[in-house]
Every structure is written in C-alpha cells, then in structure tokens.
Write a protein that holds these residues in place. Structure first.
Motif, PDB file in Angstrom:
ATOM      1  N   LEU A  27       1.480   0.929  -5.365  1.00  0.00           N
ATOM      2  CA  LEU A  27       1.753   1.291  -3.977  1.00  0.00           C
ATOM      3  C   LEU A  27       0.938   2.524  -3.589  1.00  0.00           C
ATOM      4  CD1 LEU A  27       5.634   0.822  -3.900  1.00  0.00           C
ATOM      5  CD2 LEU A  27       3.854  -0.815  -3.253  1.00  0.00           C
ATOM      6  N   TYR A  28       0.690   2.668  -2.288  1.00  0.00           N
ATOM      7  CA  TYR A  28      -0.056   3.796  -1.744  1.00  0.00           C
ATOM      8  C   TYR A  28       0.892   4.714  -0.993  1.00  0.00           C
ATOM      9  CZ  TYR A  28      -4.027   0.718  -2.583  1.00  0.00           C
ATOM     10  OH  TYR A  28      -4.949  -0.101  -3.164  1.00  0.00           O
ATOM     11  N   ARG A  29       0.699   5.999  -1.167  1.00  0.00           N
ATOM     12  CA  ARG A  29       1.525   6.968  -0.463  1.00  0.00           C
ATOM     13  C   ARG A  29       0.985   7.118   0.962  1.00  0.00           C
ATOM     14  NH1 ARG A  29       3.191  12.709  -3.171  1.00  0.00           N
ATOM     15  NH2 ARG A  29       5.216  12.845  -2.160  1.00  0.00           N
ATOM     16  N   VAL A  30       1.844   6.842   1.957  1.00  0.00           N
ATOM     17  CA  VAL A  30       1.427   6.935   3.354  1.00  0.00           C
ATOM     18  C   VAL A  30       2.119   8.078   4.100  1.00  0.00           C
ATOM     19  CG1 VAL A  30       0.701   4.529   3.526  1.00  0.00           C
ATOM     20  CG2 VAL A  30       3.057   5.139   4.095  1.00  0.00           C
ATOM     21  N   VAL A  87      -3.633   9.574   3.035  1.00  0.00           N
ATOM     22  CA  VAL A  87      -4.057   8.223   3.395  1.00  0.00           C
ATOM     23  C   VAL A  87      -5.532   8.200   3.764  1.00  0.00           C
ATOM     24  CG1 VAL A  87      -3.639   6.279   4.940  1.00  0.00           C
ATOM     25  CG2 VAL A  87      -1.739   7.724   4.223  1.00  0.00           C
ATOM     26  N   THR A  88      -6.287   7.336   3.101  1.00  0.00           N
ATOM     27  CA  THR A  88      -7.704   7.183   3.391  1.00  0.00           C
ATOM     28  C   THR A  88      -7.904   6.091   4.440  1.00  0.00           C
ATOM     29  OG1 THR A  88      -8.043   5.485   1.713  1.00  0.00           O
ATOM     30  CG2 THR A  88      -8.284   7.780   1.004  1.00  0.00           C
ATOM     31  N   ASP A  89      -9.084   6.053   5.032  1.00  0.00           N
ATOM     32  CA  ASP A  89      -9.418   4.988   5.971  1.00  0.00           C
ATOM     33  C   ASP A  89      -9.347   3.626   5.303  1.00  0.00           C
ATOM     34  OD1 ASP A  89      -9.794   6.726   8.066  1.00  0.00           O
ATOM     35  OD2 ASP A  89     -11.962   6.898   7.773  1.00  0.00           O
ATOM     36  N   GLU A  90      -9.653   3.571   3.999  1.00  0.00           N
ATOM     37  CA  GLU A  90      -9.593   2.317   3.254  1.00  0.00           C
ATOM     38  C   GLU A  90      -8.156   1.778   3.218  1.00  0.00           C
ATOM     39  OE1 GLU A  90     -10.206   0.729  -1.324  1.00  0.00           O
ATOM     40  OE2 GLU A  90     -11.026   2.657  -0.750  1.00  0.00           O
ATOM     41  N   ILE A  92      -5.747   2.509   5.395  1.00  0.00           N
ATOM     42  CA  ILE A  92      -5.378   2.129   6.758  1.00  0.00           C
ATOM     43  C   ILE A  92      -5.953   0.761   7.099  1.00  0.00           C
ATOM     44  CG2 ILE A  92      -5.700   2.696   9.210  1.00  0.00           C
ATOM     45  CD1 ILE A  92      -5.474   5.660   8.385  1.00  0.00           C
ATOM     46  N   SER A  93      -7.214   0.526   6.755  1.00  0.00           N
ATOM     47  CA  SER A  93      -7.831  -0.769   7.094  1.00  0.00           C
ATOM     48  C   SER A  93      -7.231  -1.903   6.258  1.00  0.00           C
ATOM     49  CB  SER A  93      -9.338  -0.710   6.900  1.00  0.00           C
ATOM     50  OG  SER A  93      -9.680  -0.540   5.543  1.00  0.00           O
ATOM     51  N   LYS A  94      -6.725  -1.607   5.105  1.00  0.00           N
ATOM     52  CA  LYS A  94      -6.137  -2.631   4.239  1.00  0.00           C
ATOM     53  C   LYS A  94      -4.826  -3.167   4.829  1.00  0.00           C
ATOM     54  CE  LYS A  94      -4.737  -3.565  -0.456  1.00  0.00           C
ATOM     55  NZ  LYS A  94      -5.028  -3.308  -1.818  1.00  0.00           N
ATOM     56  N   PHE A  95      -4.051  -2.300   5.444  1.00  0.00           N
ATOM     57  CA  PHE A  95      -2.722  -2.701   5.907  1.00  0.00           C
ATOM     58  C   PHE A  95      -2.611  -2.805   7.425  1.00  0.00           C
ATOM     59  CE2 PHE A  95      -1.944  -0.702   1.760  1.00  0.00           C
ATOM     60  CZ  PHE A  95      -1.417  -1.809   1.113  1.00  0.00           C
ATOM     61  N   PHE A  96      -3.494  -2.143   8.141  1.00  0.00           N
ATOM     62  CA  PHE A  96      -3.335  -2.117   9.599  1.00  0.00           C
ATOM     63  C   PHE A  96      -4.608  -2.555  10.212  1.00  0.00           C
ATOM     64  CE2 PHE A  96      -0.779   1.106   7.563  1.00  0.00           C
ATOM     65  CZ  PHE A  96       0.474   0.738   7.972  1.00  0.00           C
TER      66      PHE A  96
END
Length: 96
Positions: A27-30, A87-90, A92-96
């Motif tokens: 999981l990614y920390r957002v 949160v990286t742009d990567e 953000i683009s992966k989920f949104f």
C-alpha cells in the motif's frame, strides 16, 4: 481490489508497526494516517488479520475497506487531498 486503510492509533510503537505492515502489503501512504493500494483478496484478508492482532482494540481504530476506482472517482477529492511529502505524481496517476 482498491484498498484503503485509515487509522487512529495512540501508541507510536503500534502506529509504526501498522505503517510497516501496510507498506509491506504494497500500500502507498497518501495521508499521515491513510494508505491506499491494490490488494488481492487473500492479501486483503491477511492484512486485516495482522492489523487486528497489532492494535489495542480499547483505544485504537482501524478501517480497512475496498472501493472501486469508479466509486473513488465519484467521491472526488477536495482541497489538499494528499500530503505532498508522501505522495508522488506516479501514485496519483496510478489511482486517480
């Protein structure tokens, strides 16, 4: 499955252990207390069991739930939706 983990944990030691388990699950920390990522059904169940055994159920709370990407897009994000340090742009683009 798109999986969210949201928590409010009093002990630093317990909180750090939950953070480690979420990251190890992929999981990614957002946000400081929010993780998001794709988990297969068995990994989702495993993470819930692991977190259940870590926390103090008398004072801590942890929400672990799934959401479709379509439902996430319907929900929308308002204001500063993400902690820019986490949160990286990567991501953000992966989920949104």
């Amino acid at each position: 499955m798109l999986t969210w983990v949201i928590y409010d944990i009093t002990s630093n030691k317990t909180r750090n252990n939950v953070i480690k388990k979420c990251k190890n699950a992929g999981l990614y920390r957002v946000q400081k207390s929010v993780f998001l990522g794709e988990l297969e059904s068995n990994k989702f169940d495993e993470l819930k069991l692991v977190l259940d055994n870590i926390i103090d159920k008398d004072v801590d709370s942890v929400y672990v739930f799934t959401m479709s990407k379509a439902d996430l897009n319907k929900a929308g994000l308002l204001g500063q939706a993400f902690d820019k340090e986490l949160v990286t742009d990567e991501i953000i683009s992966k989920f949104f």
